[in-house]
Structure formats: structure tokens, C-alpha cells
Design an enzyme around this catalytic site. Structure first.
Site, PDB file in Angstrom:
ATOM      1  N   HIS A  90       6.935 -21.285  29.294  1.00  7.13           N
ATOM      2  CA  HIS A  90       7.923 -21.228  30.369  1.00  7.13           C
ATOM      3  C   HIS A  90       8.845 -22.441  30.222  1.00  7.13           C
ATOM      4  O   HIS A  90       8.359 -23.584  30.227  1.00  7.13           O
ATOM      5  CB  HIS A  90       7.246 -21.317  31.735  1.00  7.13           C
ATOM      6  CG  HIS A  90       6.267 -20.213  32.043  1.00  7.13           C
ATOM      7  ND1 HIS A  90       6.579 -19.161  32.879  1.00  7.13           N
ATOM      8  CD2 HIS A  90       4.997 -19.998  31.644  1.00  7.13           C
ATOM      9  CE1 HIS A  90       5.531 -18.358  32.987  1.00  7.13           C
ATOM     10  NE2 HIS A  90       4.549 -18.848  32.242  1.00  7.13           N
ATOM     11  N   GLY A 134      -4.028 -19.565  34.877  1.00 13.61           N
ATOM     12  CA  GLY A 134      -2.919 -18.846  35.498  1.00 13.61           C
ATOM     13  C   GLY A 134      -2.185 -17.894  34.569  1.00 13.61           C
ATOM     14  O   GLY A 134      -1.101 -17.409  34.895  1.00 13.61           O
ATOM     15  N   HIS A 151       3.193 -17.604  25.505  1.00 16.68           N
ATOM     16  CA  HIS A 151       4.573 -17.826  25.945  1.00 16.68           C
ATOM     17  C   HIS A 151       4.684 -19.191  26.586  1.00 16.68           C
ATOM     18  O   HIS A 151       3.750 -19.686  27.214  1.00 16.68           O
ATOM     19  CB  HIS A 151       5.037 -16.730  26.918  1.00 16.68           C
ATOM     20  CG  HIS A 151       4.111 -16.496  28.071  1.00 16.68           C
ATOM     21  ND1 HIS A 151       2.943 -15.767  27.947  1.00 16.68           N
ATOM     22  CD2 HIS A 151       4.164 -16.895  29.364  1.00 16.68           C
ATOM     23  CE1 HIS A 151       2.327 -15.729  29.114  1.00 16.68           C
ATOM     24  NE2 HIS A 151       3.046 -16.411  30.001  1.00 16.68           N
ATOM     25  N   CYS A 206       4.969  -8.099  23.043  1.00 11.92           N
ATOM     26  CA  CYS A 206       5.274  -7.527  21.722  1.00 11.92           C
ATOM     27  C   CYS A 206       6.368  -6.465  21.866  1.00 11.92           C
ATOM     28  O   CYS A 206       7.295  -6.403  21.047  1.00 11.92           O
ATOM     29  CB  CYS A 206       4.028  -6.903  21.094  1.00 11.92           C
ATOM     30  SG  CYS A 206       2.875  -8.088  20.357  1.00 11.92           S
ATOM     31  N   HIS A 255       2.090 -11.525  17.515  1.00 12.95           N
ATOM     32  CA  HIS A 255       1.160 -11.496  18.643  1.00 12.95           C
ATOM     33  C   HIS A 255       0.110 -12.592  18.491  1.00 12.95           C
ATOM     34  O   HIS A 255      -0.747 -12.528  17.615  1.00 12.95           O
ATOM     35  CB  HIS A 255       0.479 -10.132  18.747  1.00 12.95           C
ATOM     36  CG  HIS A 255      -0.436 -10.032  19.935  1.00 12.95           C
ATOM     37  ND1 HIS A 255       0.032  -9.829  21.210  1.00 12.95           N
ATOM     38  CD2 HIS A 255      -1.780 -10.150  20.049  1.00 12.95           C
ATOM     39  CE1 HIS A 255      -0.978  -9.805  22.053  1.00 12.95           C
ATOM     40  NE2 HIS A 255      -2.103 -10.002  21.376  1.00 12.95           N
ATOM     41  N   ASP A 288      12.887 -14.874  32.544  1.00 16.50           N
ATOM     42  CA  ASP A 288      11.730 -14.393  33.303  1.00 16.50           C
ATOM     43  C   ASP A 288      12.212 -13.416  34.376  1.00 16.50           C
ATOM     44  O   ASP A 288      13.216 -13.666  35.053  1.00 16.50           O
ATOM     45  CB  ASP A 288      10.979 -15.565  33.941  1.00 16.50           C
ATOM     46  CG  ASP A 288       9.581 -15.170  34.398  1.00 16.50           C
ATOM     47  OD1 ASP A 288       8.594 -15.628  33.804  1.00 16.50           O
ATOM     48  OD2 ASP A 288       9.484 -14.369  35.364  1.00 16.50           O
ATOM     49  N   THR A 346      -1.156 -14.510  32.995  1.00 13.38           N
ATOM     50  CA  THR A 346      -1.209 -13.099  33.398  1.00 13.38           C
ATOM     51  C   THR A 346      -0.797 -12.162  32.270  1.00 13.38           C
ATOM     52  O   THR A 346      -1.160 -10.991  32.284  1.00 13.38           O
ATOM     53  CB  THR A 346      -0.308 -12.829  34.628  1.00 13.38           C
ATOM     54  OG1 THR A 346       1.047 -13.171  34.313  1.00 13.38           O
ATOM     55  CG2 THR A 346      -0.776 -13.635  35.830  1.00 13.38           C
TER      56      THR A 346
HETATM   57  P1  AMP Z   1       1.996 -16.155  32.925  1.00 14.29           P
HETATM   58  O1  AMP Z   1       1.637 -15.809  34.348  1.00 14.29           O
HETATM   59  O2  AMP Z   1       2.017 -17.607  32.616  1.00 14.29           O
HETATM   60  O3  AMP Z   1       1.177 -15.329  31.947  1.00 14.29           O
HETATM   61  O4  AMP Z   1       3.524 -15.723  32.765  1.00 14.29           O
HETATM   62  C1  AMP Z   1       3.933 -14.402  32.644  1.00 14.29           C
HETATM   63  C2  AMP Z   1       5.378 -14.355  33.070  1.00 14.29           C
HETATM   64  O5  AMP Z   1       5.931 -13.165  32.584  1.00 14.29           O
HETATM   65  C3  AMP Z   1       5.587 -14.389  34.582  1.00 14.29           C
HETATM   66  O6  AMP Z   1       6.395 -15.512  34.938  1.00 14.29           O
HETATM   67  C4  AMP Z   1       6.306 -13.064  34.862  1.00 14.29           C
HETATM   68  O7  AMP Z   1       7.286 -13.161  35.866  1.00 14.29           O
HETATM   69  C5  AMP Z   1       6.911 -12.731  33.504  1.00 14.29           C
HETATM   70  N1  AMP Z   1       7.158 -11.327  33.223  1.00 14.29           N
HETATM   71  C6  AMP Z   1       6.295 -10.294  33.418  1.00 14.29           C
HETATM   72  N2  AMP Z   1       6.875  -9.144  33.012  1.00 14.29           N
HETATM   73  C7  AMP Z   1       8.119  -9.463  32.560  1.00 14.29           C
HETATM   74  C8  AMP Z   1       9.207  -8.711  32.019  1.00 14.29           C
HETATM   75  N3  AMP Z   1       9.134  -7.374  31.845  1.00 14.29           N
HETATM   76  N4  AMP Z   1      10.337  -9.376  31.681  1.00 14.29           N
HETATM   77  C9  AMP Z   1      10.427 -10.703  31.848  1.00 14.29           C
HETATM   78  N5  AMP Z   1       9.434 -11.468  32.339  1.00 14.29           N
HETATM   79  C10 AMP Z   1       8.299 -10.857  32.702  1.00 14.29           C
HETATM   80 ZN    ZN Z   2       1.877  -9.392  21.949  1.00 11.27          ZN
END
Ligand code: AMP
Ligand code: ZN
Length: 118
Positions: free
Chosen positions: A106, A97, A104, A12, A51, A35, A99
Site C-alpha cells: 500500500h 490484516g 501488495h 493476478c 503470484h 485501491d 485480505t
Molecule cells: P489487504 O487488506 O492489505 O490485503 O489489502 C487489500 C486491498 O485491496 C484493500 O485495501 C482493498 O480495498 C483492495 N482491493 C480489493 N479489491 C480491489 C479491486 N478490485 N481493485 C482495487 N483494490 C482492491
Molecule cells: Zn495472484
């Protein structure tokens, strides 16, 4: 800058510009950015500005943005010349997986992808 949605949510804050990111696309519904820890030569995250926690929270009330997200992915695939192929992934929940708990997708490309994913 105003934070949309959940004030504790990293994505957000990225969508609102409060936390900087490498933007590749923005409209009224969708934001896309590079990313920070790329796992492929092209690794872009495409998110709803609203969100939504994860794919498990998509409903008739909020699902319009999902079709827009896939329109944006198709647009980016052409803009970035991903004619050799690409992969779109959404991780959902702990064992999936995920985090960051803001939905989002990918968009990954630039190398051959393995199947099935680990
Ligand atoms: P997931 O693990 O599928 O939830 O993907 C989260 C993604 O967010 C991971 O690939 C991280 O590398 C990416 N990520 C985390 N913080 C940032 C950030 N500040 N800017 C860009 N990507 C981020
Ligand atoms: Zn959010």
C-alpha cells in the site's frame, strides 16, 4: 486475456487486465493501481505481476521484484509530488490484516499518518 499465476487470485486477474483497475504504472515485473476503497487521499497498490502470496513467501528465487517495486514506489512518489511524505505498508497473514493473498504494498499519502498503526 490470459490470466498469469493463480487463476483464482483477484490481483493476478487485475495484473493481467482480466479484471479492470485504475492503472498508474506497469512494466514487465510490476503493476500499480488505485485501491478501490482508499484509506487516504492517495492510496495505490503496488504488486508483482508474478503470484507471490505474501511477504512471508519472499525468497532468493523471487526477491528481485521487491527491489523493482521500491524503485516504482520512489518513481511514483516523485510523479505524484508526495514530497510531504508517504507510507508504504504490506499486511501479512490474518493477524497482519491481509485480505488479498497476492503480495501488495500500500502506498498511502495526502494526510498525516499515525504511529503505531492499529
Ligand atoms: P489487504 O487488506 O492489505 O490485503 O489489502 C487489500 C486491498 O485491496 C484493500 O485495501 C482493498 O480495498 C483492495 N482491493 C480489493 N479489491 C480491489 C479491486 N478490485 N481493485 C482495487 N483494490 C482492491
Ligand atoms: Zn495472484
Amino acid at each position: 486475456m490470459k490470466t498469469a499465476g493463480n487463476p483464482d487470485c483477484l490481483f493476478c486477474k487485475i495484473a493481467s487486465g482480466e479484471i479492470p483497475s485504475e492503472s498508474v504504472y506497469s512494466d514487465e515485473l510490476v503493476y500499480a493501481f488505485k485501491d478501490i476503497d482508499p484509506k487516504a487521499p492517495v492510496h495505490i497498490l503496488v504488486i508483482p505481476k508474478e503470484h507471490i502470496v505474501s511477504a512471508a513467501e519472499i525468497s532468493p528465487e523471487n526477491s528481485k521484484v521487491i527491489s523493482r517495486i521500491f524503485e516504482v514506489i520512489a518513481h511514483l512518489s516523485k510523479e505524484l509530488g508526495l514530497d510531504r511524505g508517504f507510507r508504504v505498508v504490506t499486511n501479512c497473514g490474518g493477524e497482519g490484516g491481509q485480505t488479498v493473498y497476492h503480495l501488495h504494498f500500500h502506498l498511502m499519502a495526502g494526510r498525516p499518518m499515525k504511529w503505531p498503526p492499529g
